[in-house]
Write a protein that holds these residues in place. Sequence first.
Motif, PDB file in Angstrom:
ATOM      1  N   UNK A   8       0.845  -1.181   0.000  1.00  0.00           N
ATOM      2  CA  UNK A   8       0.000   0.000   0.000  1.00  0.00           C
ATOM      3  C   UNK A   8       0.885   1.237   0.000  1.00  0.00           C
ATOM      4  N   UNK A   9       0.267   2.389  -0.325  1.00  0.00           N
ATOM      5  CA  UNK A   9       1.019   3.642  -0.316  1.00  0.00           C
ATOM      6  C   UNK A   9       1.622   3.897   1.063  1.00  0.00           C
ATOM      7  N   UNK A  10       0.882   3.543   2.119  1.00  0.00           N
ATOM      8  CA  UNK A  10       1.351   3.789   3.487  1.00  0.00           C
ATOM      9  C   UNK A  10       2.523   2.902   3.854  1.00  0.00           C
ATOM     10  N   UNK A  11       2.711   1.780   3.111  1.00  0.00           N
ATOM     11  CA  UNK A  11       3.814   0.860   3.408  1.00  0.00           C
ATOM     12  C   UNK A  11       5.123   1.303   2.757  1.00  0.00           C
ATOM     13  N   UNK A  12       5.034   2.185   1.779  1.00  0.00           N
ATOM     14  CA  UNK A  12       6.232   2.581   1.038  1.00  0.00           C
ATOM     15  C   UNK A  12       7.125   3.505   1.859  1.00  0.00           C
ATOM     16  N   UNK A  13       8.419   3.475   1.570  1.00  0.00           N
ATOM     17  CA  UNK A  13       9.371   4.352   2.265  1.00  0.00           C
ATOM     18  C   UNK A  13       9.033   5.803   1.901  1.00  0.00           C
TER      19      UNK A  13
END
Length: 372
Positions: A8-13
């Motif tokens: 998910x977008x929230x998981x990306x660095x």
Amino acid sequence: MSKLKRKKRSDKFPLTLHPTGQYCKKIKGKLYYFGTDKQCAFVAYLEQAACLHTGRQPKPESEINSLSVKTACNLYLEYQQSRVTAGEIKQRHLNDQKSNLRFFARFVGTNRSILAVSAIDLQNYRRKMISTGMSAYTINNKIAVMKAMYHWMLENQVIDQIPNLKAVKKLPIPKKDRPIFTSSQVETLLGHANTQMRAMIWLGLNCGFGCTDCAELGWDNLDLDRARVCFPRGKTGVARHLPLWPETVKALKMMPKKGERVFVTKRGNPWVRTTRKMTAGGVEKSVKNDAVSKEFAKLLKQAGLKTEKGVGFYTLRRTAATLAARSGDPFAVQKLLGHADLKMATTYVQDVSEQTDRVINNTRKLIIQDDS
């Protein structure tokens, strides 16, 4: 096999690697830097994220740590402006420094803390300039201005530490033999030159004057009765008290006096001048107009001299340096050219193989005592 779960977008660095090597993030239109170490940068970002995303001020830093790159550059340029006012350096030298520091600030980040800039950042700055195809001379000049700013800040206690500047080395400039004018070529040029250009040519050969030297020379710098010129070099401030040849004096006496400057254009302007223009982006840019080089290029064509690329008015200065070097006194050449150190003079001096042979042969006589 089970399909891999898509991030998910929230998981990306959340941070991006900037060309300087720093991890950064753009928040509300402003770029923030958090260091070169990925994990440490992430931790630093998390500590400040709540404040930055809500528009609040991040954790307070000491005044010295909050000094931005832009402010640091402006402080140094203000000091250099005071030197211009005092007559220590010329405006054109300050203009060059402004351009170089603007380029530096854009690369490392104008709003970034000056203390956050590391030696790695500076090495990346050097590497970036090399990759763009800049000449070694241009890169070295930009590096020198950047280093001068850091040294000034440290000496004046603007900051209490600087990166390891020794790690950012200048590029070696290969020595290339460049052409000088022969006596027959000089005679041809003088035969086609007008009154002003003829006097400039003699000053180039006699005193090693360049385009700006001729443009800024004043009548008060000349003593034609004693055949002397007293004219410090604007770029270095090094005094030049030089004798004038009879041919140079004769050419200067033919010049009409139209003001304080010896040479002015038909419209009464200096032959070399700097004007300021605004770019489309609203940035003030200094533009140099060198009429001496343009007029000399026309003269080369009128005289029918076929020369290789790079030959111009400054070739007169190089010719003067090379011929003077054959006298065997390098310090005299340094004074002639108005350089602050001896090393710079060697970039102008071309073939002195005759002098080298003579020195080597004389050394042999001191070692080997024989009839030869």
